[in-house]
Every structure is written in C-alpha cells, then in structure tokens.
Design an enzyme around this catalytic site. Structure first.
Site, PDB file in Angstrom:
ATOM      1  N   GLU A 169       0.817  -1.217   0.000  1.00  0.00           N
ATOM      2  CA  GLU A 169       0.000   0.000   0.000  1.00  0.00           C
ATOM      3  C   GLU A 169       0.854   1.273   0.000  1.00  0.00           C
ATOM      4  O   GLU A 169       0.504   2.248  -0.654  1.00  0.00           O
ATOM      5  CB  GLU A 169      -0.896  -0.018   1.244  1.00  0.00           C
ATOM      6  CG  GLU A 169      -2.164   0.776   1.085  1.00  0.00           C
ATOM      7  CD  GLU A 169      -3.048   0.610   2.313  1.00  0.00           C
ATOM      8  OE1 GLU A 169      -3.625  -0.473   2.473  1.00  0.00           O
ATOM      9  OE2 GLU A 169      -3.128   1.553   3.113  1.00  0.00           O
ATOM     10  N   ASP A 170       1.938   1.253   0.714  1.00  0.00           N
ATOM     11  CA  ASP A 170       2.666   2.510   0.955  1.00  0.00           C
ATOM     12  C   ASP A 170       4.072   2.590   0.373  1.00  0.00           C
ATOM     13  O   ASP A 170       4.763   3.602   0.580  1.00  0.00           O
ATOM     14  CB  ASP A 170       2.769   2.766   2.475  1.00  0.00           C
ATOM     15  CG  ASP A 170       1.413   2.997   3.108  1.00  0.00           C
ATOM     16  OD1 ASP A 170       0.478   3.369   2.384  1.00  0.00           O
ATOM     17  OD2 ASP A 170       1.282   2.805   4.325  1.00  0.00           O
TER      18      ASP A 170
END
Ligand code: NDP
Ligand code: ZN
Length: 180
Positions: A66-67
C-alpha cells in the site's frame, strides 16, 4: 535454513525495514514508520496470542504494498503464496479515492480470512493508540474523532476474531466515550 521460522520472520522484518526506510509516521516526533508494522506484529503475539508465522509475516509486511513500491509478486517470490494472499487482503486499492477506500474497508472486512482480520484488529489497535497518544500534525479534533469512529466501524464488522485484541480496542475507545 530457508525454512527456519525465526529466519523467515527476520526476513520479513528486514524487507519491511528497507522498504519503509524513508517513511515516517504522522506524529510530531516523525517516528520511523517501521515502528508501526513491528508494533502490529508484536501486539498480535503479545496481546493476541498469535503465533502463526504467515500471520506475523503478513503483519510485518501489511503496509509495504500500500505505501511503498513493493508488488504482490515480489512478496510471493520472497515469502510464498500464503503471505502474498494475506498482504493482498489487507492492502487497499490505491487507484481509488481515499474516502472510497475507507468505505470499502468497512464493507469488505467481514469477508476477509481469519489471518487478515487478525492483522486488521492489531493495525487498528495500534493506530487508535497512536492517535490517543498524540494528535498527528495538522489534524483537527473533528478529524481525530472521525478516525476513531471509522476505526470502530471497521472493527464492529470483524468482532469475534480475537477477544483479547478486541478488548484492547474497546479500552482505547472507552477513553473517547465510544464503544464497539
Ligand atoms: P487517514 O486520515 O486515514 O490517516 C490515518 C492513517 O495514517 C492511519 O490509518 C495510519 O495508516 C496512518 N498513520 C500514520 N501515522 C499515524 C499516527 N500517528 N496516528 C494514527 N494513524 C497514523 O488518511 P489520510 O491522511 O489519507 O486522510 C484521508 C481521509 O481523512 C479522507 O478520506 C477524509 O475522510 C479524512 N479527512 C478528514 C478531515 C477533517 O478535518 N475531518 C480533513 C482531511 C481528511 P497505516 O496503518 O496505513 O499507517
Ligand atoms: Zn498499518
């Protein structure tokens, strides 16, 4: 050697530390981001009694896709299909707007695997505790309250997954005069 469980856990910790090395949390101290996934895995074990390796690896890796630039293929290549599937389940679809991602977390949480639900519980517990420790820079009180309420909503959909973690979340919420 390759199937030594502690080695496999260390492999995940080292991988996540490298991937998150330039990131910081949103608190004023700009805490290194890696404190968060390590804390989530620690809480799963220490407070939730979870000892399943793939779940703990999934917790360590839960924000890499996600990051950071990490791909699910990369996760599978290093950690196998089970960990890939767990990380996939706990990753938001980055192509969607943030409000939609938050809405989908509430809707989709109840359909997830037990392993993914456990990580969700420990992740929310960590973030809610972080919020109660210090308000992130630039956040208004109403934004903080919105986050508590949204976090509680996600957790309500997965109650019955792990009593100890749920009780710990309840305790954090109680201080905000909220409950599950
Ligand atoms: P969030 O508001 O969701 O930020 C919280 C996330 O940041 C957490 O889930 C956590 O995710 C991570 N995080 C990092 N540091 C901390 C910390 N110290 N404490 C708690 N969480 C931390 O994300 P966005 O910044 O992307 O904001 C998007 C949403 O915020 C919008 O959809 C909107 O609804 C709302 N918003 C509300 C405003 C208001 O004033 N009411 C103003 C602006 C936005 P992780 O586990 O992945 O690290
Ligand atoms: Zn997280």
């Amino acid at each position: 050697m390759a199937d030594y469980p502690l080695g496999q856990l260390l492999e995940a910790i080292n991988f996540a530390a490298i991937k998150h090395s330039k990131q910081r949390r949103k608190d004023e101290d700009k805490t290194p981001y890696i404190n968060h996934p390590i804390g989530v895995a620690y809480s799963l074990w220490k407070e939730g009694g979870v000892t399943d390796l793939a779940t703990l690896q999934g917790a360590i890796l839960h924000d890499t896709v996600e990051d950071t630039d990490t791909t699910l293929d990369e996760i599978e290549e290093k950690f196998g299909p089970e960990v890939r599937s767990i990380v996939d389940e706990v990753s938001d679809d980055k192509s969607l707007p943030k409000a939609e991602r938050k809405r989908l977390q509430v809707i989709n949480a109840p359909r997830k695997s037990k392993q993914a639900k456990l990580i969700k519980l420990a992740d929310k517990l960590y973030n809610l505790r972080d919020l109660s420790r210090a308000t992130p820079q630039g956040w208004t009180e109403s934004r903080v309250q919105e986050y508590y309420q949204w976090g509680a909503q996600v957790i309500r959909g997965i109650l019955g997954t792990n009593k100890d973690l749920e009780d710990a979340i309840e305790e954090v919420l109680r201080k905000q005069k909220l409950s599950l």
